[in-house]
Design a protein around this motif. Structure first.
Motif, PDB file in Angstrom:
ATOM      1  N   ASP A 242     -29.715  28.381  17.864  1.00  0.00           N
ATOM      2  CA  ASP A 242     -28.925  27.105  17.206  1.00  0.00           C
ATOM      3  C   ASP A 242     -28.783  28.386  15.719  1.00  0.00           C
ATOM      4  OD1 ASP A 242     -27.911  24.731  18.603  1.00  0.00           O
ATOM      5  OD2 ASP A 242     -29.835  24.535  18.043  1.00  0.00           O
ATOM      6  N   ARG A 243     -27.599  28.203  15.166  1.00  0.00           N
ATOM      7  CA  ARG A 243     -28.003  29.334  13.890  1.00  0.00           C
ATOM      8  C   ARG A 243     -28.381  28.172  12.416  1.00  0.00           C
ATOM      9  NH1 ARG A 243     -24.666  34.702  12.667  1.00  0.00           N
ATOM     10  NH2 ARG A 243     -27.233  35.389  14.266  1.00  0.00           N
ATOM     11  N   VAL A 244     -29.512  28.542  11.418  1.00  0.00           N
ATOM     12  CA  VAL A 244     -29.283  27.431  10.177  1.00  0.00           C
ATOM     13  C   VAL A 244     -28.490  28.780   9.675  1.00  0.00           C
ATOM     14  CG1 VAL A 244     -31.324  26.684   9.119  1.00  0.00           C
ATOM     15  CG2 VAL A 244     -31.669  26.887  11.450  1.00  0.00           C
ATOM     16  N   TYR A 245     -27.724  28.374   8.795  1.00  0.00           N
ATOM     17  CA  TYR A 245     -27.338  28.638   7.192  1.00  0.00           C
ATOM     18  C   TYR A 245     -28.369  28.059   5.928  1.00  0.00           C
ATOM     19  CZ  TYR A 245     -23.775  30.472  10.317  1.00  0.00           C
ATOM     20  OH  TYR A 245     -23.148  31.161  11.404  1.00  0.00           O
ATOM     21  N   ASP A 246     -28.365  28.861   4.961  1.00  0.00           N
ATOM     22  CA  ASP A 246     -28.898  28.666   4.028  1.00  0.00           C
ATOM     23  C   ASP A 246     -30.460  27.820   4.077  1.00  0.00           C
ATOM     24  OD1 ASP A 246     -26.568  30.317   2.624  1.00  0.00           O
ATOM     25  OD2 ASP A 246     -25.680  28.323   2.833  1.00  0.00           O
ATOM     26  N   ALA A 247     -30.902  28.317   5.033  1.00  0.00           N
ATOM     27  CA  ALA A 247     -32.492  27.471   4.899  1.00  0.00           C
ATOM     28  C   ALA A 247     -33.652  27.682   3.642  1.00  0.00           C
ATOM     29  CB  ALA A 247     -32.610  28.015   6.146  1.00  0.00           C
ATOM     30  N   PRO A 248     -33.508  26.470   3.232  1.00  0.00           N
ATOM     31  CA  PRO A 248     -34.680  26.702   2.381  1.00  0.00           C
ATOM     32  C   PRO A 248     -36.024  27.099   3.080  1.00  0.00           C
ATOM     33  CG  PRO A 248     -33.658  24.342   2.330  1.00  0.00           C
ATOM     34  CD  PRO A 248     -33.861  25.163   3.061  1.00  0.00           C
ATOM     35  N   LEU A 249     -36.831  28.189   2.295  1.00  0.00           N
ATOM     36  CA  LEU A 249     -37.920  28.770   3.153  1.00  0.00           C
ATOM     37  C   LEU A 249     -39.041  27.927   2.056  1.00  0.00           C
ATOM     38  CD1 LEU A 249     -37.979  32.452   3.169  1.00  0.00           C
ATOM     39  CD2 LEU A 249     -37.444  30.455   5.323  1.00  0.00           C
ATOM     40  N   PRO A 250     -40.550  27.855   2.396  1.00  0.00           N
ATOM     41  CA  PRO A 250     -40.197  27.723   3.386  1.00  0.00           C
ATOM     42  C   PRO A 250     -39.891  27.125   5.428  1.00  0.00           C
ATOM     43  CG  PRO A 250     -42.770  26.701   3.059  1.00  0.00           C
ATOM     44  CD  PRO A 250     -41.864  27.259   2.162  1.00  0.00           C
ATOM     45  N   TRP A 251     -39.455  27.672   6.757  1.00  0.00           N
ATOM     46  CA  TRP A 251     -38.675  26.876   7.187  1.00  0.00           C
ATOM     47  C   TRP A 251     -40.107  26.864   8.671  1.00  0.00           C
ATOM     48  CZ3 TRP A 251     -37.605  28.641  11.691  1.00  0.00           C
ATOM     49  CH2 TRP A 251     -36.026  27.782  12.779  1.00  0.00           C
ATOM     50  N   GLN A 252     -39.384  25.374   9.439  1.00  0.00           N
ATOM     51  CA  GLN A 252     -39.749  25.813  11.079  1.00  0.00           C
ATOM     52  C   GLN A 252     -39.155  25.019  11.552  1.00  0.00           C
ATOM     53  OE1 GLN A 252     -43.735  24.805  10.376  1.00  0.00           O
ATOM     54  NE2 GLN A 252     -43.316  22.228  10.715  1.00  0.00           N
ATOM     55  N   ARG A 253     -39.738  25.188  12.595  1.00  0.00           N
ATOM     56  CA  ARG A 253     -38.559  24.379  13.707  1.00  0.00           C
ATOM     57  C   ARG A 253     -40.266  24.714  15.370  1.00  0.00           C
ATOM     58  NH1 ARG A 253     -33.271  26.785  15.537  1.00  0.00           N
ATOM     59  NH2 ARG A 253     -32.512  25.246  14.294  1.00  0.00           N
ATOM     60  N   THR A 254     -39.348  23.102  15.718  1.00  0.00           N
ATOM     61  CA  THR A 254     -40.294  22.939  17.301  1.00  0.00           C
ATOM     62  C   THR A 254     -39.342  23.096  18.208  1.00  0.00           C
ATOM     63  OG1 THR A 254     -41.964  22.338  15.738  1.00  0.00           O
ATOM     64  CG2 THR A 254     -42.162  21.961  18.002  1.00  0.00           C
ATOM     65  N   ILE A 255     -40.290  23.343  19.406  1.00  0.00           N
ATOM     66  CA  ILE A 255     -39.020  23.903  20.610  1.00  0.00           C
ATOM     67  C   ILE A 255     -39.346  23.526  22.090  1.00  0.00           C
ATOM     68  CG2 ILE A 255     -37.266  24.024  20.276  1.00  0.00           C
ATOM     69  CD1 ILE A 255     -37.585  26.320  21.655  1.00  0.00           C
ATOM     70  N   THR A 256     -39.786  22.788  23.195  1.00  0.00           N
ATOM     71  CA  THR A 256     -40.359  22.854  24.328  1.00  0.00           C
ATOM     72  C   THR A 256     -39.297  23.467  25.374  1.00  0.00           C
ATOM     73  OG1 THR A 256     -41.447  20.689  23.571  1.00  0.00           O
ATOM     74  CG2 THR A 256     -40.991  21.550  25.755  1.00  0.00           C
ATOM     75  N   VAL A 257     -40.027  24.889  25.661  1.00  0.00           N
ATOM     76  CA  VAL A 257     -39.508  25.655  26.605  1.00  0.00           C
ATOM     77  C   VAL A 257     -40.056  25.354  28.134  1.00  0.00           C
ATOM     78  CG1 VAL A 257     -39.267  27.069  25.140  1.00  0.00           C
ATOM     79  CG2 VAL A 257     -41.280  27.307  25.650  1.00  0.00           C
ATOM     80  N   GLY A 258     -39.467  26.014  29.441  1.00  0.00           N
ATOM     81  CA  GLY A 258     -40.262  26.192  31.014  1.00  0.00           C
ATOM     82  C   GLY A 258     -40.191  26.673  31.206  1.00  0.00           C
ATOM     83  N   PRO A 259     -41.077  27.107  32.285  1.00  0.00           N
ATOM     84  CA  PRO A 259     -41.837  28.238  32.613  1.00  0.00           C
ATOM     85  C   PRO A 259     -41.410  29.389  32.701  1.00  0.00           C
ATOM     86  CG  PRO A 259     -41.864  26.527  34.447  1.00  0.00           C
ATOM     87  CD  PRO A 259     -41.492  26.192  33.225  1.00  0.00           C
ATOM     88  N   ASP A 260     -40.618  29.238  33.224  1.00  0.00           N
ATOM     89  CA  ASP A 260     -39.381  30.510  32.682  1.00  0.00           C
ATOM     90  C   ASP A 260     -38.561  31.696  32.029  1.00  0.00           C
ATOM     91  OD1 ASP A 260     -37.315  27.689  32.317  1.00  0.00           O
ATOM     92  OD2 ASP A 260     -35.354  28.715  33.115  1.00  0.00           O
ATOM     93  N   VAL A 261     -38.948  30.914  30.676  1.00  0.00           N
ATOM     94  CA  VAL A 261     -38.806  30.485  29.353  1.00  0.00           C
ATOM     95  C   VAL A 261     -39.526  32.183  29.001  1.00  0.00           C
ATOM     96  CG1 VAL A 261     -38.126  30.883  26.500  1.00  0.00           C
ATOM     97  CG2 VAL A 261     -37.311  29.377  28.923  1.00  0.00           C
ATOM     98  N   GLN A 262     -39.567  33.228  29.421  1.00  0.00           N
ATOM     99  CA  GLN A 262     -39.858  34.441  28.357  1.00  0.00           C
ATOM    100  C   GLN A 262     -39.926  35.138  27.470  1.00  0.00           C
ATOM    101  OE1 GLN A 262     -39.266  37.031  31.850  1.00  0.00           O
ATOM    102  NE2 GLN A 262     -41.101  36.633  32.987  1.00  0.00           N
ATOM    103  N   LEU A 263     -38.914  35.686  26.747  1.00  0.00           N
ATOM    104  CA  LEU A 263     -38.843  36.082  25.353  1.00  0.00           C
ATOM    105  C   LEU A 263     -38.431  34.623  24.554  1.00  0.00           C
ATOM    106  CD1 LEU A 263     -38.001  38.251  23.169  1.00  0.00           C
ATOM    107  CD2 LEU A 263     -35.690  37.735  23.785  1.00  0.00           C
ATOM    108  N   LEU A 264     -39.277  34.971  23.374  1.00  0.00           N
ATOM    109  CA  LEU A 264     -39.264  34.165  21.812  1.00  0.00           C
ATOM    110  C   LEU A 264     -38.881  34.532  21.141  1.00  0.00           C
ATOM    111  CD1 LEU A 264     -43.122  31.721  22.704  1.00  0.00           C
ATOM    112  CD2 LEU A 264     -40.361  31.342  23.630  1.00  0.00           C
ATOM    113  N   GLN A 265     -38.065  34.548  20.408  1.00  0.00           N
ATOM    114  CA  GLN A 265     -37.762  35.457  18.548  1.00  0.00           C
ATOM    115  C   GLN A 265     -37.402  34.213  17.857  1.00  0.00           C
ATOM    116  OE1 GLN A 265     -35.489  39.468  18.733  1.00  0.00           O
ATOM    117  NE2 GLN A 265     -33.925  37.660  19.768  1.00  0.00           N
ATOM    118  N   VAL A 266     -38.310  34.798  16.085  1.00  0.00           N
ATOM    119  CA  VAL A 266     -37.035  33.953  15.506  1.00  0.00           C
ATOM    120  C   VAL A 266     -37.033  35.442  14.089  1.00  0.00           C
ATOM    121  CG1 VAL A 266     -39.283  33.624  14.627  1.00  0.00           C
ATOM    122  CG2 VAL A 266     -37.111  32.487  13.405  1.00  0.00           C
ATOM    123  N   VAL A 267     -35.610  35.415  13.360  1.00  0.00           N
ATOM    124  CA  VAL A 267     -34.896  36.235  13.242  1.00  0.00           C
ATOM    125  C   VAL A 267     -34.479  35.530  11.713  1.00  0.00           C
ATOM    126  CG1 VAL A 267     -33.633  38.278  12.494  1.00  0.00           C
ATOM    127  CG2 VAL A 267     -34.595  37.856  14.777  1.00  0.00           C
TER     128      VAL A 267
END
Length: 142
Positions: free
Chosen positions: A84-109
């Protein structure tokens, strides 16, 4: 000319196999003639359970907190594994998600915010962090 048949005495390890294939005319001894008790067949309740390849802790879902620090506005913020790409996001910004054991790569840009930094927290523990001016954080789970 008649063919004679002989019984051959074999070592104990081979005797059981040899008894199955004895030729006609060979006689079994009294001990060999006794039926051998068979092991009871296991029922589904007695069958051993399979052991999972991962420990229970590794098999559990994990909570991931993505953060972009700083002030101002980011043109875009991308997180992975959610795309999910967020446009024109005011900072500071945060998002919380839940991932399963099969998810290895976590990234934020974060793009377009000069003083933005980032942080990834996994189950309450910071696993990677970049200071202001470098808003690209990645973490690969073991």
């Amino acid at each position: 000319m008649p063919v004679s048949r002989r019984c051959i005495l074999l070592p104990a390890a081979i005797a059981a196999v040899a008894l199955t294939f004895t030729a006609a005319g060979c006689q079994k001894s009294a001990d060999e003639a006794k039926p051998t008790p068979e092991a009871p067949a296991s029922t589904p309740a007695e069958a051993p359970e399979s052991t999972p390849s991962q420990s229970p802790a590794a098999a559990a879902d994990a909570t991931v907190l993505f953060e972009v620090t700083g002030s101002g506005t980011a043109i875009t913020i991308d997180t992975d594994p959610t795309t999910d790409r967020v446009y024109d996001a005011p900072l500071p910004w945060q998002r919380t998600i839940t991932v399963g054991p099969d998810v290895q790569l976590l990234q934020v840009v974060a793009v377009g915010a000069d003083n933005a930094g980032c942080r990834i927290t996994l189950n309450g523990q910071v696993v990677t962090e970049q200071p202001a001016g470098s808003a690209h954080c990645t973490y690969t789970r073991p």
